[in-house]
Design a protein around this motif. Structure first.
Motif, PDB file in Angstrom:
ATOM      1  N   SER A 111       0.835  -1.198   0.000  1.00 41.13           N
ATOM      2  CA  SER A 111       0.000   0.000   0.000  1.00 41.13           C
ATOM      3  C   SER A 111       0.871   1.250   0.000  1.00 41.13           C
ATOM      4  O   SER A 111       2.082   1.194   0.231  1.00 41.13           O
ATOM      5  CB  SER A 111      -0.908   0.011   1.232  1.00 41.13           C
ATOM      6  N   SER A 112       0.250   2.386  -0.250  1.00 43.81           N
ATOM      7  CA  SER A 112       0.976   3.660  -0.274  1.00 43.81           C
ATOM      8  C   SER A 112       1.017   4.334   1.094  1.00 43.81           C
ATOM      9  O   SER A 112       1.463   5.474   1.211  1.00 43.81           O
ATOM     10  CB  SER A 112       0.319   4.608  -1.287  1.00 43.81           C
ATOM     11  N   ALA A 113       0.570   3.637   2.119  1.00 41.35           N
ATOM     12  CA  ALA A 113       0.550   4.207   3.471  1.00 41.35           C
ATOM     13  C   ALA A 113       1.969   4.437   3.973  1.00 41.35           C
ATOM     14  O   ALA A 113       2.909   3.731   3.581  1.00 41.35           O
ATOM     15  CB  ALA A 113      -0.186   3.266   4.414  1.00 41.35           C
ATOM     16  N   PRO A 114       2.170   5.408   4.871  1.00 39.13           N
ATOM     17  CA  PRO A 114       3.493   5.638   5.457  1.00 39.13           C
ATOM     18  C   PRO A 114       3.888   4.483   6.379  1.00 39.13           C
ATOM     19  O   PRO A 114       3.025   3.699   6.807  1.00 39.13           O
ATOM     20  CB  PRO A 114       3.322   6.940   6.234  1.00 39.13           C
ATOM     21  N   PRO A 115       5.178   4.334   6.688  1.00 39.84           N
ATOM     22  CA  PRO A 115       5.644   3.195   7.486  1.00 39.84           C
ATOM     23  C   PRO A 115       4.924   3.020   8.820  1.00 39.84           C
ATOM     24  O   PRO A 115       4.631   1.881   9.215  1.00 39.84           O
ATOM     25  CB  PRO A 115       7.133   3.499   7.689  1.00 39.84           C
ATOM     26  N   LEU A 116       4.633   4.088   9.520  1.00 40.95           N
ATOM     27  CA  LEU A 116       3.968   3.943  10.813  1.00 40.95           C
ATOM     28  C   LEU A 116       2.575   3.338  10.654  1.00 40.95           C
ATOM     29  O   LEU A 116       2.169   2.471  11.437  1.00 40.95           O
ATOM     30  CB  LEU A 116       3.881   5.295  11.525  1.00 40.95           C
ATOM     31  N   ALA A 117       1.843   3.765   9.633  1.00 45.99           N
ATOM     32  CA  ALA A 117       0.511   3.207   9.389  1.00 45.99           C
ATOM     33  C   ALA A 117       0.611   1.736   8.994  1.00 45.99           C
ATOM     34  O   ALA A 117      -0.194   0.904   9.426  1.00 45.99           O
ATOM     35  CB  ALA A 117      -0.195   4.005   8.289  1.00 45.99           C
ATOM     36  N   LYS A 118       1.599   1.399   8.164  1.00 47.51           N
ATOM     37  CA  LYS A 118       1.798  -0.008   7.790  1.00 47.51           C
ATOM     38  C   LYS A 118       2.131  -0.851   9.017  1.00 47.51           C
ATOM     39  O   LYS A 118       1.630  -1.976   9.169  1.00 47.51           O
ATOM     40  CB  LYS A 118       2.924  -0.134   6.764  1.00 47.51           C
TER      41      LYS A 118
END
Length: 210
Positions: A87-94
């Motif tokens: 996904s294109s989410a930032p690392p913290l969200a992943k």
């Protein structure tokens, strides 16, 4: 001794192809309830509402059915993992999503099957290969997300691979307790402790992982 019977004249190739995915899903559900060693082809056929002939048409032996069902479950888990990592989410969200994904949720084809699979992997090379593939992918992808967060400046970690192994080891241990032993720990405790361990590894506050 391998269970095996004839294919049966009523099974057509088209019908068999249509039913294969449903058979594998059903086999995973039956295995999670009965365990790998206690699952019979008759149990899968009954749960799926089909004849044993159709089951053997696809799998030939009970051992092949169990291995392919376990492999199917592995592929489903990897697909969920890929959806997060790609996904294109930032690392913290992943990272938050990976931690939630790993938590035992009561899904019939998840932790009960993995625990059983680990046990059977001691004696069955094919299951060991499948189990190892899933385990290593989890750690590799977790390490990649951590490394991305370090490059971005979100995480502080000198050893993303080592951190991934340590976080994953704690998750494995707690998940087994949560899945196997009723009321030993709660899902809330599991989530809190995993956030605490992960936060310490990555220079975060646990609240950032909620």
């Amino acid at each position: 001794m391998h269970e095996r019977i004839g294919y049966g004249s009523g099974v057509t190739r088209r019908a068999a192809e249509i039913r294969l995915d449903a058979l594998l899903r059903t086999a995973c559900d039956v295995i999670s309830q009965r365990g790998l060693s206690n699952t019979r082809t008759a149990d899968v056929a009954e749960a799926a509402g089909v004849s044993q002939a159709l089951v053997f048409y696809h799998f030939a032996t009970k051992e092949r059915l169990l291995a392919q069902a376990f492999g199917y479950a592995v592929e489903q888990e990897l697909a969920r993992l890929d959806a997060v990592v790609r996904s294109s989410a930032p690392p913290l969200a992943k990272l938050r999503r990976l931690l939630r994904l790993y938590t035992p949720s009561g899904r019939s084809t998840s932790w009960s099957m993995w625990i059983d699979g680990w046990s059977e992997s001691l004696r069955t090379p094919e299951l060991e290969r499948l189990s190892r593939r899933l385990d290593l992918r989890w750690r590799e992808d977790l390490a990649a997300v951590i490394a991305d967060g370090v490059r971005e400046g979100t995480f502080e970690c000198a050893d993303p691979a080592g951190a991934a192994w340590r976080i994953n080891a704690v998750m494995d241990g707690l998940a087994v307790q949560l899945a196997v032993h009723d009321r030993v720990i709660s899902r809330r405790q599991f989530a809190e402790w995993i956030r605490l361990v992960t936060a310490r590894e990555l220079g975060l506050e646990p609240a950032q992982l909620e």
